[in-house]
Scaffold this motif. Structure first.
Motif, PDB file in Angstrom:
ATOM      1  N   ALA B 122      -6.023  -8.252 -23.744  1.00  0.00           N
ATOM      2  CA  ALA B 122      -5.402  -9.461 -23.201  1.00  0.00           C
ATOM      3  C   ALA B 122      -5.220  -9.336 -21.699  1.00  0.00           C
ATOM      4  O   ALA B 122      -5.466 -10.271 -20.932  1.00  0.00           O
ATOM      5  CB  ALA B 122      -4.051  -9.683 -23.890  1.00  0.00           C
ATOM      6  N   PHE B 123      -4.782  -8.164 -21.266  1.00  0.00           N
ATOM      7  CA  PHE B 123      -4.579  -7.912 -19.851  1.00  0.00           C
ATOM      8  C   PHE B 123      -5.900  -8.095 -19.097  1.00  0.00           C
ATOM      9  O   PHE B 123      -5.976  -8.727 -18.042  1.00  0.00           O
ATOM     10  CB  PHE B 123      -4.039  -6.494 -19.660  1.00  0.00           C
ATOM     11  N   PHE B 187       3.618 -10.652 -22.174  1.00  0.00           N
ATOM     12  CA  PHE B 187       4.120 -10.379 -20.829  1.00  0.00           C
ATOM     13  C   PHE B 187       4.005 -11.667 -20.000  1.00  0.00           C
ATOM     14  O   PHE B 187       3.014 -11.875 -19.298  1.00  0.00           O
ATOM     15  CB  PHE B 187       3.322  -9.243 -20.184  1.00  0.00           C
ATOM     16  N   PRO B 188       5.016 -12.508 -20.112  1.00  0.00           N
ATOM     17  CA  PRO B 188       4.898 -13.845 -19.511  1.00  0.00           C
ATOM     18  C   PRO B 188       4.827 -13.843 -17.982  1.00  0.00           C
ATOM     19  O   PRO B 188       4.110 -14.644 -17.399  1.00  0.00           O
ATOM     20  CB  PRO B 188       6.162 -14.559 -20.003  1.00  0.00           C
ATOM     21  N   ASP B 189       5.561 -12.976 -17.339  1.00  0.00           N
ATOM     22  CA  ASP B 189       5.392 -12.990 -15.885  1.00  0.00           C
ATOM     23  C   ASP B 189       5.176 -11.574 -15.363  1.00  0.00           C
ATOM     24  O   ASP B 189       6.044 -10.933 -14.798  1.00  0.00           O
ATOM     25  CB  ASP B 189       6.546 -13.677 -15.160  1.00  0.00           C
ATOM     26  N   PHE B 190       3.965 -11.146 -15.589  1.00  0.00           N
ATOM     27  CA  PHE B 190       3.591  -9.808 -15.144  1.00  0.00           C
ATOM     28  C   PHE B 190       3.237  -9.826 -13.661  1.00  0.00           C
ATOM     29  O   PHE B 190       2.500 -10.671 -13.180  1.00  0.00           O
ATOM     30  CB  PHE B 190       2.387  -9.310 -15.950  1.00  0.00           C
ATOM     31  N   THR B 191       3.800  -8.895 -12.963  1.00  0.00           N
ATOM     32  CA  THR B 191       3.354  -8.654 -11.585  1.00  0.00           C
ATOM     33  C   THR B 191       3.637  -7.194 -11.267  1.00  0.00           C
ATOM     34  O   THR B 191       4.556  -6.595 -11.824  1.00  0.00           O
ATOM     35  CB  THR B 191       4.055  -9.583 -10.586  1.00  0.00           C
ATOM     36  N   ALA B 192       2.853  -6.637 -10.423  1.00  0.00           N
ATOM     37  CA  ALA B 192       3.040  -5.212 -10.111  1.00  0.00           C
ATOM     38  C   ALA B 192       2.409  -4.872  -8.774  1.00  0.00           C
ATOM     39  O   ALA B 192       1.603  -5.629  -8.226  1.00  0.00           O
ATOM     40  CB  ALA B 192       2.406  -4.347 -11.215  1.00  0.00           C
ATOM     41  N   GLN B 193       2.837  -3.733  -8.296  1.00  0.00           N
ATOM     42  CA  GLN B 193       2.176  -3.192  -7.103  1.00  0.00           C
ATOM     43  C   GLN B 193       0.948  -2.426  -7.588  1.00  0.00           C
ATOM     44  O   GLN B 193       0.998  -1.754  -8.607  1.00  0.00           O
ATOM     45  CB  GLN B 193       3.122  -2.230  -6.383  1.00  0.00           C
ATOM     46  N   THR B 194      -0.146  -2.544  -6.848  1.00  0.00           N
ATOM     47  CA  THR B 194      -1.341  -1.811  -7.265  1.00  0.00           C
ATOM     48  C   THR B 194      -1.397  -0.475  -6.555  1.00  0.00           C
ATOM     49  O   THR B 194      -0.748  -0.265  -5.534  1.00  0.00           O
ATOM     50  CB  THR B 194      -2.600  -2.609  -6.941  1.00  0.00           C
ATOM     51  N   TYR B 195      -2.174   0.410  -7.120  1.00  0.00           N
ATOM     52  CA  TYR B 195      -2.326   1.746  -6.537  1.00  0.00           C
ATOM     53  C   TYR B 195      -3.790   1.992  -6.207  1.00  0.00           C
ATOM     54  O   TYR B 195      -4.684   1.645  -6.972  1.00  0.00           O
ATOM     55  CB  TYR B 195      -1.835   2.810  -7.529  1.00  0.00           C
ATOM     56  N   GLU B 196      -4.005   2.604  -5.069  1.00  0.00           N
ATOM     57  CA  GLU B 196      -5.341   3.028  -4.646  1.00  0.00           C
ATOM     58  C   GLU B 196      -6.325   1.863  -4.602  1.00  0.00           C
ATOM     59  O   GLU B 196      -7.527   2.039  -4.784  1.00  0.00           O
ATOM     60  CB  GLU B 196      -5.877   4.165  -5.533  1.00  0.00           C
ATOM     61  N   SER B 197      -5.811   0.671  -4.372  1.00  0.00           N
ATOM     62  CA  SER B 197      -6.688  -0.482  -4.343  1.00  0.00           C
ATOM     63  C   SER B 197      -7.120  -0.831  -2.924  1.00  0.00           C
ATOM     64  O   SER B 197      -7.892  -1.743  -2.718  1.00  0.00           O
ATOM     65  CB  SER B 197      -5.964  -1.683  -4.943  1.00  0.00           C
ATOM     66  N   ASN B 198      -6.606  -0.097  -1.960  1.00  0.00           N
ATOM     67  CA  ASN B 198      -7.018  -0.404  -0.589  1.00  0.00           C
ATOM     68  C   ASN B 198      -7.887   0.690   0.016  1.00  0.00           C
ATOM     69  O   ASN B 198      -7.920   0.894   1.201  1.00  0.00           O
ATOM     70  CB  ASN B 198      -5.787  -0.672   0.292  1.00  0.00           C
TER      71      ASN B 198
END
Lengths: 450, 1050
Positions: B122-123, B187-198
């Motif tokens: 789903a994610f 998970f209706p309002d999922f948000t997160a900081q990403t890692y190693e994405s830059n």
């Protein structure tokens, strides 16, 4: 001297016909100065004037070679492996030559190194240059011969794979033409010219007594009648430079420092002594005074005559002449060329040899009295002439202010005869030279008091 | 304090440049170059161009080993996945392109609380929707246990989702989508900081495959296959899967460098008078090129391409072209044939390349702009802005040449050295000890339009300018140092010039984190202006110390603090954690003087301390090897390496403090500086309390100054040896009070020492009691360019007199003499010239050099400085109220017209402050007496030949003795001075003689420098110390000899 007056007969000073050799001598006189000029003109003129002579010599020397050597017009057009000959100006690449860039950068802190007695170094190399460019000269011949910047030279050889020119043989302009002296009447006694250099008045080595003796000798006040007659045969005296030494100014720490010009440092005494001396001898014999390195005159070659106003007494005599350095003249059709020594002193620095006489002889063969001007010998930037080319071969060629007396009679390829005289400094040696105007024989006379 | 300034500490030039050696002309150089090349002498020099022939290579039986020098990435059209493309060289000098396939980009997201493996699908769908145009881009999502690098979490790992994508371009979109937030099942309002994405894909690849910059790569036999590509002309073209490559760490035998082909070049254009060359109008007339194999001392290809005919030049392949189009085409063909690995030059990025490219486009030379290793990629010049705290803002053009490294020596110089002037001329004078003949661009066109001889002359300049960057690079070992830097920090070579310090730390941090299973958050930097307290300075006790001053330095202070106190992202504690794990102060954690808490090493060793330890121990190894090594080339590599390691270690601290950075952590950087401050204070206390008369020492020691990582101690002893002993002892004593590896070292003694102010001092530097090493100065402005050379020379000489000769009186006398000379107009003009680059004409405020350029344009557009030129000027006397910017004047014009120099300006605005600064600590209030008094009373002003009152003036000859106007019939002196005539004559004669000698020496020197006796000197190098002297002497000698001529009779 008291016995002088007791002699009843008068001894007459001999006379000789003097000619100032205008066409040669005038080249040394710089009437208007233009310092917008660069030195390239002088080198260019030198090459233009001398190239035809060199080509003639080259053809004479190498023209009948087999296989035939080809003449290459421009240094850069030399083809590899082809026997050919070229004419150009010598340039010496020497890292020990004084370098003003070094001196400037040091100037603010380290004091400049004293001038080296020689510029020579193992890394030196010889180049031949013309308007088109320069080529490096190599080969055994190059290591043996004596080269200085500014000589016009022809070389025979070929370009090697490095692009260098492998030299097999060299040729120079050779001695210039010489007029045959008119035969002298033999029943007359011989005439002499007296050559003196380096009186050094005011310098450390100056000995007033010796100067007095010299004056008395030249004026005929010395010795017995025989010697006085000898003196009377001296028709002219030439002083070849360094008559005065301007003493170095020693700073007086005890006095308050003066900012700006300090007139108290000027010393008049040496000039006065010289004036009196010139007046003395001028009263009895013709005298020419040439400037030298230490005299109050210009420093660049050719040095201009010392201002006659510095000789308020001597200048009143018609026998007195202040002249240039180098200096051309003629006496009874015997031509004289002299320098005050800088020309040879500078060549001396280029070569390992110590034999200054040979260097002077070499300049005759190069037909050029001061090749190292302007590279290392300070010189005026001439535009339309090179006054140092020896268009004629002098009968007497003297170099002032050398380390010791030496002389040789040199014969040129066309029978030119030149008496080469290396004049020592009078202050150091008490020696002068007398040259016989008929036979070109030369001997020295010493007034050393110890 | 600027955080990065530390790392980028410029190697300031100490003392003066190497002595100027006598310079043989450049033609001789060319000839020398030829001599060694006889073995390869061929009839047609173009036969030398190609690379060595390729030994047979069978992928199934032969391994392929090469040094990669550059890498890029592209999307494979077949698989729609990224491919890394290495450009490299084998040990035999063959060119390689290696395509590495199969490596996919990825990043991490922390799994939200309650997330189960089942939720992944789903994610994935939700994320894919969030990525615009990202259909089918997610390859897989894996469940991984990782730990965030930021903060100490009791050593527990937590679940992360590793998102692997197909296309690197979609990473940013995925990151944005996650930060923006979305919902998926449960998970209706999922948000997160990403890692190693830059992290850039290429760097990601290099880190994961353990590839560092410019290292050796091995493809074992049977793992790779040959590839036929139309689009490149590399000799070897292969493809391999990323799992198969072996990356050799640059150690031992693998620290060697392949025989890289280095091409250095220079172009000449025929500009029009007064206008900077424009590619649309002004033709390229010559291109000179030198190609050298790395490690060899001489270029094996030397050629020049000339528009129109050109006479032969020794040792050089001269090619003539009748059309410019053909010339450009031939040169681009030449570049492709020679296939250089490194392209260098001077200002090639911002001038030569853009000009060539523009010109080729204008002329329609279609083949030209393909200068890289790839046949289908057009070489273009793009504008880039580069801004870094350490290097400042720079606008540059970048030129893409795939597979070739570029080293524009001008940029290297600007980055690594602080100089007065960056012209090729002055850089060469500085580092090679040579003056370069400089031909003004207005003459270039004349030479070109002359004959084959004048073009030859021009070609020689061009060749020289092409060779100098190579020599400069060899002398400074830039290439080697940069390669070592790339290897140590792991970034691709081309990053080093194009990017700042941070990327190097990023690369190391990611590498270490990868090893230790940490993941690094992608922080969106805020760029706050949060300032934290910097290093401490112990208030200087200003003065002149005539006793030895021992200097105690903390070796690598900031790195060693980080190591000693285990300061790291991974050890940073927050309040909650301390309670959660019941941590005990001073056992489990320490509190820094900045009140931040970090766990101790027995709890967990930080990543940064490990990186630093690795760097510093590698540096130690390199230094040890350096001591043993005798081969000069290998020594150069090792020295470059240890330097790179040192710089890298220092930049780590700066990275943590860079608020506009990838991962700022002010707790670390503030703690580091606070420790530093405490340590300096503690050192002062320790030294001053131990070394006292009460404790039986001869004198009571005094710390007279301290800054950042050093303290200066006056032990009071007069003897150098004794001071050194005490220094050594004190260093050891103090070191014991600190945690290892903090180490206070006794390094040197200053004796005497002139302490002027904070960060401003000078002293004679001794490490050995028998002989001083050098004169060391800090912060004494001698290199600032808006100072004239006089300031530099006077200050330098004064310091030398004071420090080396210990002759304070002499220094004062010298200063007075210089001031007297200045006021009497006796200072050489070259000393007074100020230069500034004319970078743009629309400055907000009026500036002296811009105004002058305008005025010069009105006078003569032909010789006026164009945009980009350096404007040289002197300050002249102006009427009352004349603005300073209107008092600038062209030095040549000043010489010609005898315009009086504003000597008071030079005294007041240039000399006085620097002089007072060095004399005040010695003389106190009396220092001012240097600037007034007897020596300032004699003033000489030249009489101008133009302007102002001169229009109304009538020239009257005056007596040279007393300045009385002369009567008729008197030419030099008046009646009263007649007696002084000989003296005055001699005075004038001496002046003329000195000038004549100068004239001769200067002009013959220029003849030697240009390498020709028969041609006129054309050089107009304003950087050459001779240039103005030469002009000035011409003028002065003319005037002085005219005066002398007035003594016709007296």
């Amino acid at each position: 001297m008291s016995n002088m007056t007791s002699d009843p007969s008068t001894i007459e000073r001999r006379k000789a016909t003097f000619d100032s050799l205008g066409s040669l001598q005038e080249n040394f006189v710089i009437s208007t100065r233009d310092y917008k000029l660069q030195y390239a003109h002088l080198y260019y003129m030198r090459l233009m004037l001398m190239r035809p002579i060199l080509l003639q010599q080259a053809i004479k020397k190498w023209g009948s070679l087999d296989p035939k050597a080809k003449h290459v017009d421009k240094v850069l057009d030399v083809q590899q492996g082809e026997i050919s000959y070229l004419v150009g100006t010598v340039y010496m690449e020497m890292k020990m030559k004084p370098n003003i860039l070094n001196d400037i950068t040091k100037d603010h802190w380290i004091t400049a190194q004293p001038d080296r007695p020689k510029y020579t170094d193992d890394s030196d190399s010889v180049y031949l240059e013309d308007e088109s460019g320069r080529v490096k000269l190599t080969g055994a011949k190059v290591n043996q011969d004596l080269f200085v910047t500014g000589v016009i030279m022809g070389v025979l050889g070929s370009e090697d794979t490095n692009g260098d020119f492998q030299v097999v043989d060299v040729c120079y302009a050779g001695e210039g033409a010489q007029e045959q002296p008119a035969p002298m009447e033999t029943d007359e006694a011989d005439k002499y010219v007296a050559l003196v250099s380096g009186l050094g008045i005011g310098g450390n080595e100056f000995k007033p007594l010796e100067l007095d003796l010299l004056a008395e000798f030249l004026t005929g006040e010395l010795g017995n009648t025989k010697e006085q007659i000898d003196s009377a045969n001296i028709v002219r005296v030439v002083l070849a430079g360094n008559s005065i030494v301007t003493p170095e100014i020693i700073e007086d720490d005890t006095k308050a420092k003066k900012y700006g010009y300090d007139r108290s440092t000027y010393i008049t005494e040496p000039a006065n002594i010289l004036d009196r001396f010139l007046q003395d001898i001028g009263s009895s014999v013709s005298v020419d005074i040439m400037p030298g390195e230490s005299d109050p005159s210009s420093v660049t070659m050719p040095q201009q005559p010392i201002h006659s106003a510095l000789f308020p007494s001597a200048r009143l005599y018609s026998t007195f002449q202040s002249v240039t350095n180098p200096y051309w003249s003629s006496l009874d059709n015997i031509s004289l060329l002299g320098t005050s020594g800088q020309t040879i002193d500078d060549i001396y620095k280029y070569v390992k040899s110590e034999d200054r006489l040979q260097m002077a002889i070499k300049t005759l063969n190069w037909r050029h009295m001061a090749p190292t001007a302007p590279d290392t010998l300070w010189c005026y930037p001439f535009k339309d002439r090179d006054p140092f080319i020896m268009k004629e071969t002098p009968h007497i060629y003297f170099i002032g202010n050398q380390d010791k007396f030496a002389t040789e009679l040199v014969e040129g390829s066309q029978g030119q005869k030149t008496r080469v005289v290396m004049l020592p400094s009078f202050a150091a040696t008490g020696t002068i030279a007398l040259v016989n105007l008929r036979t070109l024989e030369c001997h020295s006379v010493s007034f050393a008091t110890k | 304090m600027s955080e990065e300034s530390h790392a980028a500490k410029k190697r300031r030039m100490n003392g003066r440049s190497s002595q100027l050696e006598s310079q043989p002309s450049f033609l001789d150089d060319l000839e020398m170059l030829q001599e060694t090349n006889q073995a390869t002498k061929v009839d047609d020099p173009s036969l030398l161009w190609a690379r060595p022939t390729l030994p047979k290579l069978n992928p199934s039986t032969d391994a392929l080993i090469f040094q990669q020098i550059e890498a890029d990435e592209y999307m494979s059209s077949a698989t729609q996945t990224p491919v890394v493309r290495f450009f490299g060289i084998t040990e035999t000098g063959n060119s390689v392109i290696c395509h590495v396939t199969g490596f996919l980009p990825y990043f991490y997201v922390p799994a939200p609380v309650g997330f189960k493996l089942d939720n992944i699908t789903a994610f994935k769908d939700a994320l894919e929707r969030g990525i615009e145009k990202g259909f089918n881009t997610i390859v897989k999502i894996e469940w991984k246990l990782k730990e965030s690098i930021y903060g100490y979490h009791g050593g527990e790992q937590s679940p992360f989702l590793k998102v692997t994508l197909k296309d690197p371009k979609n990473i940013a979109a995925a990151k944005r989508a996650i930060e923006r937030g979305f919902s998926f099942e449960g998970f209706p309002d999922f948000t997160a900081q990403t890692y190693e994405s830059n992290l850039a894909y290429l760097l990601r690849f290099m880190i994961d495959c353990k590839v560092t910059g410019a290292n050796w790569i091995e493809l074992p036999s049977g793992t790779y296959k040959s590839r036929e590509d139309r689009n490149s002309n590399a000799q070897i073209n292969v493809e391999i899967s990323y799992e198969k490559i072996i990356s050799h760490q640059p150690e031992g035998d693998w620290s060697k460098i392949a025989p890289l082909r280095i091409m250095s070049f220079d172009i000449e254009c025929a500009g029009r008078k007064g206008i900077f060359p424009e590619a649309k109008i002004d033709p390229v007339i010559q291109i000179a090129t030198m190609v050298t194999v790395q490690g060899e001392s001489k270029p094996f290809i030397r050629n020049v391409m000339v528009l129109n005919t050109c006479s032969h030049i020794v040792g050089t392949h001269t090619m003539s072209f009748d059309k410019e189009e053909k010339l450009l085409e031939a040169w681009s063909d030449f570049v492709r044939a020679v296939d250089p690995d490194v392209v260098i030059g001077y200002n090639t990025s911002n001038f030569d390349f853009p000009y060539l490219l523009d010109r080729a486009r204008h002329l329609g030379v279609l083949k030209f702009p393909f200068l890289g290793r790839l046949n289908d990629v057009r070489t273009e010049a793009k504008d880039t802005k580069f801004s870094s705290k350490a290097y400042g803002n720079r606008e540059n053009k970048t030129i893409n040449m795939e597979g070739r490294l570029q080293l524009d020596m001008l940029q290297v110089m600007q980055r690594d050295y602080k100089l007065r002037s960056y012209t090729l001329n002055s850089v060469c004078a500085q580092f090679l000890g040579e003056q370069k003949e400089d031909v003004h661009h207005s003459i270039i066109t004349e030479l070109q339009n002359g004959n084959e001889e004048t073009r030859r002359r021009l070609a020689i300049y061009c060749l020289k300018d092409a060779y100098l960057p190579q020599r400069l690079m060899d002398k400074l070992m830039c290439l080697i140092n940069y390669i070592e830097m790339a290897r140590v920090t792991g970034v691709p070579f081309n990053y080093l010039l194009a990017r700042g310090q941070q990327i190097k730390v990023v690369s190391q941090l990611y590498r270490k984190a990868f090893e230790k299973d940490f993941v690094i958050p992608a922080v969106n930097s805020q760029g706050t202006e949060d300032q934290y307290e910097g290093a401490t300075v112990i208030e200087p006790r200003k003065g002149y110390y005539d006793v030895p001053i021992a200097t105690l330095d903390f070796a690598s202070l900031y790195p060693s603090i980080m190591m000693a106190h285990n300061l790291c992202y991974t050890t940073l504690l927050t309040g909650g954690i301390i309670q959660k794990y019941n941590l005990v102060k001073d056992v489990d954690y320490v509190v820094t003087p900045n009140n931040d808490a970090f766990v101790t090493a027995n709890r967990r060793k930080g990543v940064l301390p490990i990186i630093l330890e690795d760097l510093l121990s590698a540096r130690k190894r390199a230094k040890a090897d350096l001591k043993k090594e005798t081969d000069p080339f290998k020594r150069a590599v090792l020295d470059g390496r240890q330097l790179a390691l040192k710089i890298s270690a220092n930049s780590v601290y700066g990275f943590t403090g860079a608020t506009v950075g990838k991962l700022p952590c002010l707790q670390i950087s503030s703690s580091v500086t606070s420790y530093g401050r405490v340590m300096i204070e503690q050192t002062k206390q320790a030294v001053e309390s131990k070394y006292t008369i009460e404790n039986g020492y001869e004198h009571t020691a005094e710390v007279i100054y301290g800054d950042t990582d050093s303290v200066m101690v006056k032990f009071g002893v007069k003897d150098l040896k004794k001071a050194m002993e005490l220094g050594r002892e004190a260093a050891e004593h103090v070191t014991k009070q600190f945690i290892r590896p903090i180490n206070l070292e006794f390094e040197k003694v200053y004796y005497p020492y002139l302490l002027i102010n904070k960060k401003r001092y000078a002293g004679l530097y001794w490490t050995n009691p028998d002989k001083y090493d050098k004169m060391d100065t800090k912060g004494i402005e001698t290199v600032r360019r808006d100072n004239c050379r006089l300031v530099q020379n006077v200050i330098d000489t004064c310091l030398r007199k004071i420090l080396i000769d210990k002759d304070v009186i002499g220094a004062q006398d010298y200063t007075k003499q210089i001031i007297a000379d200045l006021l009497q107009n006796k200072i050489d003009m070259a000393q007074l010239v100020i230069t500034k680059a004319l970078s743009k004409t629309d400055y907000a405020n009026k500036q002296a050099h811009v105004e002058l350029a305008e005025r010069m344009k009105i006078r003569d557009a032909g010789s006026a400085p164009a945009l980009g030129d350096r404007v040289a000027y002197v300050i002249i006397k102006g009427g009352k109220g004349t603005a300073a910017y209107d008092k600038s004047e062209d030095p040549l014009y000043v010489l010609e017209k005898n315009i009086p120099i504003d000597t008071m300006y030079y005294l007041d605005n240039q000399l006085s402050n620097p002089l007072l600064r060095i004399f005040e600590p010695i003389l106190g209030e009396r220092a001012k007496s240097l600037l007034s008094g007897d020596h300032t009373r004699t003033i000489q002003v030249s009489t101008p030949s133009i302007g102002g009152l001169m229009k109304f003036a009538v020239r009257t000859a005056t007596c040279l003795g007393c300045k009385t106007p002369l009567k008729n019939g008197e030419s030099a002196v008046c009646v009263n001075c007649k007696g002084r005539a000989p003296e005055l004559y001699q005075k004038q004669q001496t002046i003329v003689n000195n000038l004549e000698v100068r004239f001769s020496r200067l002009w013959t020197q220029c003849q030697r420098c240009q390498g020709s006796l028969h041609q006129e000197v054309l050089c107009t190098s304003k950087d050459c110390p001779i240039f103005y002297m030469r002009k000035k002497v011409q003028k002065e000698i003319q005037d002085s000899s005219a005066t002398l001529d007035r003594f016709l009779d007296w």
